[in-house]
Design a protein around this motif. Structure first.
Motif, short mmCIF file in Angstrom:
data_model
loop_
_atom_site.label_atom_id
_atom_site.label_comp_id
_atom_site.label_asym_id
_atom_site.label_seq_id
_atom_site.Cartn_x
_atom_site.Cartn_y
_atom_site.Cartn_z
N LEU A 113 1.02 -1.30 0.23
CA LEU A 113 -0.07 -0.02 -0.04
C LEU A 113 0.80 1.32 0.08
CD1 LEU A 113 -2.88 -1.09 2.41
CD2 LEU A 113 -2.90 -0.68 -0.04
N LYS A 114 2.04 1.11 0.65
CA LYS A 114 2.90 2.49 0.65
C LYS A 114 3.47 2.43 -0.80
CE LYS A 114 4.60 2.53 5.45
NZ LYS A 114 5.72 2.07 6.11
N LEU A 115 3.74 1.28 -1.37
CA LEU A 115 4.38 1.64 -2.90
C LEU A 115 3.07 2.04 -3.75
CD1 LEU A 115 6.15 0.91 -5.15
CD2 LEU A 115 5.20 -1.55 -5.24
N TRP A 163 -7.48 5.09 4.43
CA TRP A 163 -7.82 4.38 5.74
C TRP A 163 -8.88 3.44 5.61
CZ3 TRP A 163 -11.59 3.62 9.29
CH2 TRP A 163 -11.20 3.12 10.40
N PHE A 164 -9.92 3.80 4.87
CA PHE A 164 -11.42 3.24 4.71
C PHE A 164 -10.94 1.88 3.73
CE2 PHE A 164 -13.72 7.40 4.78
CZ PHE A 164 -14.08 7.31 6.01
N TYR A 165 -9.90 2.15 2.76
CA TYR A 165 -9.42 1.14 1.78
C TYR A 165 -8.84 0.18 2.41
CZ TYR A 165 -7.90 -0.96 -2.73
OH TYR A 165 -7.56 -2.09 -3.72
N ARG A 166 -7.94 0.57 3.16
CA ARG A 166 -7.14 -0.63 4.11
C ARG A 166 -7.84 -1.27 4.89
NH1 ARG A 166 -3.33 3.75 4.83
NH2 ARG A 166 -4.06 3.86 6.73
N HIS A 167 -9.11 -0.77 5.49
CA HIS A 167 -9.86 -1.58 6.37
C HIS A 167 -11.24 -2.24 5.55
CE1 HIS A 167 -7.47 0.96 9.25
NE2 HIS A 167 -7.62 -0.03 9.90
N SER A 256 -7.93 -8.19 1.73
CA SER A 256 -7.10 -9.11 1.14
C SER A 256 -6.76 -8.44 -0.40
CB SER A 256 -7.99 -10.41 0.77
OG SER A 256 -7.19 -11.30 0.02
N ILE A 257 -5.62 -7.99 -0.32
CA ILE A 257 -5.24 -7.39 -1.69
C ILE A 257 -3.82 -7.98 -1.93
CG2 ILE A 257 -6.00 -5.08 -1.03
CD1 ILE A 257 -3.18 -4.47 0.12
N ASN A 258 -3.62 -7.95 -3.33
CA ASN A 258 -2.15 -8.72 -3.94
C ASN A 258 -1.89 -7.81 -4.83
OD1 ASN A 258 -3.37 -9.29 -6.47
ND2 ASN A 258 -4.65 -10.59 -5.26
N PHE A 259 -0.50 -7.74 -5.43
CA PHE A 259 0.23 -7.05 -6.26
C PHE A 259 -0.59 -6.90 -7.59
CE2 PHE A 259 3.10 -6.24 -9.45
CZ PHE A 259 4.12 -5.33 -9.12
N LYS A 260 -0.74 -8.21 -8.27
CA LYS A 260 -1.57 -8.10 -9.26
C LYS A 260 -2.82 -7.03 -9.58
CE LYS A 260 -3.30 -11.21 -13.00
NZ LYS A 260 -3.65 -12.63 -13.36
N GLU A 261 -3.64 -7.46 -8.66
CA GLU A 261 -4.87 -6.46 -8.63
C GLU A 261 -4.63 -5.05 -8.42
OE1 GLU A 261 -7.71 -8.30 -5.96
OE2 GLU A 261 -8.06 -9.94 -7.03
N GLU A 262 -3.72 -4.74 -7.49
CA GLU A 262 -3.42 -3.33 -7.00
C GLU A 262 -2.85 -2.61 -8.02
OE1 GLU A 262 -4.52 -1.70 -4.10
OE2 GLU A 262 -5.66 -3.65 -4.07
N PHE A 263 -2.02 -3.27 -8.91
CA PHE A 263 -1.22 -2.50 -9.95
C PHE A 263 -1.64 -2.63 -11.40
CE2 PHE A 263 1.55 -2.38 -6.26
CZ PHE A 263 1.72 -0.88 -6.14
N ASN A 264 -2.92 -3.37 -11.34
CA ASN A 264 -3.63 -3.72 -12.84
C ASN A 264 -3.68 -1.98 -13.42
OD1 ASN A 264 -4.70 -4.90 -14.98
ND2 ASN A 264 -6.83 -4.96 -14.17
N GLY A 265 -3.17 -2.11 -14.71
CA GLY A 265 -3.21 -0.68 -15.40
C GLY A 265 -1.98 0.10 -15.00
#
Length: 656
Positions: A113-115, A163-167, A256-265
């Motif tokens: 998330l920092k990245l 903050w909302f997104y992380r939670h 539940s997050i992962n690299f592929k979904e977070e950086f899609n696009g």
């Protein structure tokens, strides 16, 4: 270098003829080179290597105490499996390793998330530029992107949304609300808590009227304040208290997050980030700085962007170095630093090489970096003769770590030195050499010398300033056609540019016209020459020439960049470009936006041409051959001697 030595020894001249014979394959030429080298035993007895190939052989033969001597080279490019070096090259590139390690690090949700926050803020939104110059801010004022892609107005609103997104709390930003008397947009609405949030800052308007509407509608409103954001722990606690207690008891608390979904696009942006990490890794190695010291310095930087970059980058740098060691990979900087370490820690091996080389010759000395000079010094004894050849005026690799000080202040770095200046240019004509001398005179940090041309000038340098890029392309196209019609070979015409993108429209035009022009960046042209050279993109400002790009503060954490010295390197780059030309030189700029470097060339060396509106009083007449400006009385060009074709005569020839 080996070819030159063989040519100097081969009195028959046969070897040189074989080298230029286009019917012979590279394999045939390599075989002949090997045979000739063995034939002249004095050549075979010499060690002729680049710094990297020398260190490669040192480590292969004696580096077992320093590193695994069965190491593989890791580079930025993959090699073909049939390439003879492929068995010595790592199966993955430096970029692939860095990218893989970044994805691994993103298994840590906090890092991921920092990245993402860094990528959104500084690579996509470039908020550091918008904060410095308001003209970049969109009309709606929303230039901060949240982790779910929503655009918001302030950094603190971004913090709340993230903050909302992380939670994993769903929210609406600035929803339209009409309770009774008027419509308005509260900052946030959390449907699952039936809660509205207004964030109050110094720039906020009074919320008194809005608060009355909330009371009338019996709606829940909570206010947060800018002062809370100064303490992230306090702010997190406040949001936790405000929101979570109002959510249903069974509401899930983690996302539940992962690299592929977070950086899609965002793959290109991740690529940019990885390349920046590779760049600082190289700088750290060349400058020989401790990694933790770099991070410590970065943490003290006044800019959040710089601090955040290094917090994200340094863990990857450390993992990359560990990974390469674990896999027995060495990059090109490692070859030199490991050899240096070997010589420092094992005097028996160092002495073997010191006794072997009584004479050490270093070519292109203006391009050496700190690591290379340290290696040279470790090979010297009181009896060694060091002979260095270079031209400080052509030192153009500062961005790779080369240090022009070593040649400019040679006597300071190597005692008992004698300087011999070579001041005759055998390639270019008087006008080209004279112009390049005048340009380089504006540099202060240099070896003073007067360079003379061995060739007389038949042509002046042509400076063309079109009103548009299309005019510049048309001018170049017409001149290239003329040159080809005059019998000049394709390979003798060279287009140069500061950045590759400058040449794209020229390339398309020439391709469409079935013309095939030699073209390179100026950096890639070093060592080349051509009868005719066109230098395009000579405009001022961002994307032009000079183009100082190393000023990014991220790089200055490792190596302080002085603007004046960077400008001097750009000027040396211009000098290199000019001196690629043997006979004719065309400098292409834009009317009203000429590069400041063009103003440093005295008018005596140039003829300036443009497609401006024709003068009513007097017509500018140019020589067809050398493009020098003429007056009406001239029958022959005073510069090149060609007969001047009068207008009537020209029309007559066209009708025939």
């Amino acid at each position: 270098m080996i070819d030159r030595l063989i040519i100097s020894a081969d009195e028959s001249g046969d070897y040189e003829k074989q080298l230029v014979d286009k019917r012979k394959s590279l394999a045939d030429k390599d075989k002949e080179r090997f045979l000739q080298q063995k034939k002249y035993t004095w050549i075979d007895g010499l060690t002729i290597k680049t710094f990297h190939s020398f260190c490669y052989s040192v480590l292969r033969n004696y580096g077992v105490n320093e590193f695994d001597n069965r190491f593989k080279i890791i580079s930025d490019e993959k090699r073909d499996e049939e390439d003879e070096l492929s068995k010595h090259v790592a199966p993955e590139t430096a970029f692939e390793v860095m990218h893989k390690l970044l994805i691994d690090e993103c298994e840590n949700t906090e890092y991921l998330l920092k990245l993402k926050r860094y990528i959104l803020d500084y690579i996509i939104d470039k908020i550091h530029l918008k904060q410095a110059d308001p003209k970049y801010i969109p009309k709606d004022g929303k230039y901060f992107t949240t982790l779910n892609g929503t655009k918001v107005r302030s950094k603190s609103e971004q913090y709340i949304a993230d903050w909302f997104y992380r939670h994993s709390i769903k929210y609406e930003y600035e929803p339209l609300l009409n309770v009774k008397d008027f419509s308005f947009h509260p900052d946030f609405y959390i449907p699952d808590a039936n809660l509205y949030i207004e964030h109050i800052s110094d720039k906020s308007f009074s919320t008194k009227d809005k608060e009355e509407q909330f009371q009338k509608g019996n709606l829940l409103l909570v206010k947060t304040f800018e002062s809370m954001t100064k303490d992230s722990t306090l702010f997190n606690h406040t949001l936790d208290k405000i929101v979570k207690n109002r959510l249903p008891a069974d509401y899930h608390k983690t996302i539940s997050i992962n690299f592929k979904e977070e950086f899609n696009g965002y793959h290109e942006d991740i690529k940019d980030f990885v390349q920046q990490i590779m760049r600082i890794t190289d700088m750290i190695k060349v400058e020989n700085i401790n990694i933790d010291t770099v991070l410590e310095n970065a943490r003290k930087d006044q800019h959040e962007r710089v601090r955040n970059f290094y917090e994200l980058a340094i863990p990857i740098v450390k993992k990359y170095i560990h990974y390469c060691t674990d896999k027995s990979y060495l990059d090109f900087n490692d070859l030199i630093s490991r050899s240096t370490s070997l010589f420092q820690n094992h005097s028996d091996i160092a002495n073997k090489y010191k006794s072997k080389f009584q004479y050490i010759l270093v070519d292109e000395f203006q391009d050496v970096n700190n690591l290379q000079v340290e290696l040279i010094k470790l090979l010297l004894t009181d009896n060694t003769q060091l002979f260095c050849v270079g031209d400080d005026w052509q030192s153009i690799y500062g961005f790779r770590g080369s240090n022009v000080s070593y040649i400019v202040e040679f006597e300071k770095h190597f005692s008992n030195a004698k300087i011999i200046k070579l001041n005759i240019n055998y390639r270019s004509t008087q006008n080209i050499v004279g112009a390049s001398n005048e340009v380089i005179k504006h540099n202060k940090f240099k070896v003073e010398k007067d360079v003379y041309a061995s060739k007389k000038s038949e042509h002046k340098i042509v400076v063309f300033a079109g009103n548009t890029e299309e005019e510049n392309i048309q001018f170049c196209f017409e001149k290239v056609k003329e040159l080809l019609d005059d019998g000049i070979n394709n390979d003798e015409i060279l287009f140069l540019y500061r950045r590759s993108k400058m040449y794209s429209p020229y390339f398309l035009r020439f391709r469409n016209e079935n013309i095939r022009v030699q073209s390179k960046t100026i950096h890639a042209s070093k060592g080349l020459e051509a009868k005719v050279v066109f230098i395009i993109g000579l405009t001022e400002g961002n994307g032009g020439f000079p183009d100082i790009w190393l000023e990014d503060r991220i790089f200055q954490v490792i190596k302080k960049a002085n603007h004046d010295l960077l400008m001097e390197e750009e000027r040396r780059l211009f000098y290199v470009a000019i001196t690629r030309a043997k006979d004719k030189l065309f400098l292409i700029t834009q009317k009203g936006n000429e590069s400041s470097f063009l103003k440093e060339i005295p008018s005596a060396y140039t003829v300036r041409s443009t497609n401006a509106v024709k003068q009513v009083v007097d017509k500018v007449i140019l020589c067809d051959s050398c493009f020098s400006q003429l007056v009406t009385l001239h029958k022959f060009c005073p510069y090149c001697g060609k007969k001047v074709v009068e207008e009537k005569e020209e029309k007559k020839s066209h009708t025939q």
